[in-house]
Write a protein that holds these residues in place. Structure first.
Motif, PDB file in Angstrom:
ATOM      1  N   THR A 160     -17.631  -8.402  -5.108  1.00 42.81           N
ATOM      2  CA  THR A 160     -18.748  -7.800  -5.842  1.00 42.81           C
ATOM      3  C   THR A 160     -19.469  -8.858  -6.664  1.00 42.81           C
ATOM      4  OG1 THR A 160     -17.563  -5.705  -5.974  1.00 42.81           O
ATOM      5  CG2 THR A 160     -19.383  -6.001  -7.501  1.00 42.81           C
TER       6      THR A 160
ATOM      7  N   CYS B 260     -23.315  -9.725  -6.173  1.00 39.42           N
ATOM      8  CA  CYS B 260     -24.272  -9.450  -7.254  1.00 39.42           C
ATOM      9  C   CYS B 260     -23.534  -9.493  -8.585  1.00 39.42           C
ATOM     10  CB  CYS B 260     -24.925  -8.085  -7.038  1.00 39.42           C
ATOM     11  SG  CYS B 260     -26.065  -7.614  -8.357  1.00 39.42           S
ATOM     12  N   ARG B 261     -23.833 -10.481  -9.392  1.00 39.95           N
ATOM     13  CA  ARG B 261     -23.149 -10.643 -10.676  1.00 39.95           C
ATOM     14  C   ARG B 261     -23.398  -9.458 -11.602  1.00 39.95           C
ATOM     15  NH1 ARG B 261     -24.005 -17.062 -11.974  1.00 39.95           N
ATOM     16  NH2 ARG B 261     -22.931 -17.767 -10.102  1.00 39.95           N
ATOM     17  N   ARG B 262     -24.590  -8.923 -11.550  1.00 36.16           N
ATOM     18  CA  ARG B 262     -24.914  -7.788 -12.426  1.00 36.16           C
ATOM     19  C   ARG B 262     -24.090  -6.558 -12.021  1.00 36.16           C
ATOM     20  NH1 ARG B 262     -30.671  -6.474 -14.806  1.00 36.16           N
ATOM     21  NH2 ARG B 262     -30.283  -8.628 -15.278  1.00 36.16           N
ATOM     22  N   ALA B 263     -23.959  -6.320 -10.718  1.00 39.32           N
ATOM     23  CA  ALA B 263     -23.160  -5.190 -10.244  1.00 39.32           C
ATOM     24  C   ALA B 263     -21.709  -5.356 -10.688  1.00 39.32           C
ATOM     25  CB  ALA B 263     -23.237  -5.080  -8.725  1.00 39.32           C
ATOM     26  N   TRP B 264     -21.212  -6.580 -10.623  1.00 42.10           N
ATOM     27  CA  TRP B 264     -19.847  -6.849 -11.068  1.00 42.10           C
ATOM     28  C   TRP B 264     -19.697  -6.539 -12.560  1.00 42.10           C
ATOM     29  CZ3 TRP B 264     -18.208 -10.520 -14.696  1.00 42.10           C
ATOM     30  CH2 TRP B 264     -16.825 -10.657 -14.808  1.00 42.10           C
ATOM     31  N   TRP B 265     -20.681  -6.962 -13.363  1.00 42.82           N
ATOM     32  CA  TRP B 265     -20.633  -6.730 -14.804  1.00 42.82           C
ATOM     33  C   TRP B 265     -20.638  -5.233 -15.097  1.00 42.82           C
ATOM     34  CZ3 TRP B 265     -23.537  -4.347 -18.539  1.00 42.82           C
ATOM     35  CH2 TRP B 265     -23.207  -4.644 -19.864  1.00 42.82           C
ATOM     36  N   TYR B 266     -21.515  -4.492 -14.399  1.00 44.35           N
ATOM     37  CA  TYR B 266     -21.553  -3.040 -14.589  1.00 44.35           C
ATOM     38  C   TYR B 266     -20.207  -2.416 -14.246  1.00 44.35           C
ATOM     39  CZ  TYR B 266     -26.628  -2.770 -15.274  1.00 44.35           C
ATOM     40  OH  TYR B 266     -27.895  -2.881 -15.768  1.00 44.35           O
TER      41      TYR B 266
ATOM     42  N   ASN C 246     -17.517  -3.189 -16.846  1.00 41.17           N
ATOM     43  CA  ASN C 246     -17.714  -2.512 -18.127  1.00 41.17           C
ATOM     44  C   ASN C 246     -17.816  -0.994 -17.991  1.00 41.17           C
ATOM     45  OD1 ASN C 246     -17.908  -4.735 -20.159  1.00 41.17           O
ATOM     46  ND2 ASN C 246     -19.424  -5.430 -18.683  1.00 41.17           N
TER      47      ASN C 246
ATOM     48  N   LYS D 103     -19.901   0.871 -16.370  1.00 48.19           N
ATOM     49  CA  LYS D 103     -21.260   1.425 -16.322  1.00 48.19           C
ATOM     50  C   LYS D 103     -21.566   1.908 -14.912  1.00 48.19           C
ATOM     51  CE  LYS D 103     -22.301  -0.371 -20.442  1.00 48.19           C
ATOM     52  NZ  LYS D 103     -22.455   0.378 -21.617  1.00 48.19           N
TER      53      LYS D 103
ATOM     54  N   SER E  63     -24.236   2.798 -11.895  1.00 52.84           N
ATOM     55  CA  SER E  63     -25.538   2.331 -11.444  1.00 52.84           C
ATOM     56  C   SER E  63     -26.575   3.433 -11.627  1.00 52.84           C
ATOM     57  CB  SER E  63     -25.453   1.934  -9.968  1.00 52.84           C
ATOM     58  OG  SER E  63     -26.707   1.580  -9.491  1.00 52.84           O
TER      59      SER E  63
END
Length: 89
Positions: free
Chosen positions: A21, A25-31, A34, A36, A38
């Motif tokens: 992940t 996509c780093r942002r998807a990993w962060w979500y 944490n 969150k 999508s």
């Protein structure tokens, strides 16, 4: 005999799925990390549905291909039998 102590896993350790992940996509990993969700859940659900349908089609194609190969082998055996009967007669 001395036993080796098991290594403790670090809370920073990530698994292969998380790594995939992150690389995609780093942002998807962060979500995901944490907790969150999508914002595009509708598109993600549609994508999941499309992947499931495609998987079923792939499975059906594989089954049909196996059946076709079996029919071809059966036809080859029948032709061989006919050829041998004419050769002997």
């Amino acid at each position: 005999m001395a036993r080796k102590k098991a290594k403790k896993t670090s809370p920073q350790q990530i698994n292969a799925s998380e790594l995939g992940t992150f690389l995609y996509c780093r942002r998807a990993w962060w979500y995901q990390k944490n907790g969150k969700k999508s914002a595009n859940q509708a598109q993600m659900n549609l994508g999941t549905q499309l992947h499931e349908e495609h998987g079923k089609q792939v499975m059906q194609t594989g089954c049909l291909q196996t059946i076709a190969i079996l029919f071809l082998l059966g036809a080859a055996v029948l032709l061989l039998i006919l050829f041998l009967q004419r050769l002997i007669a």
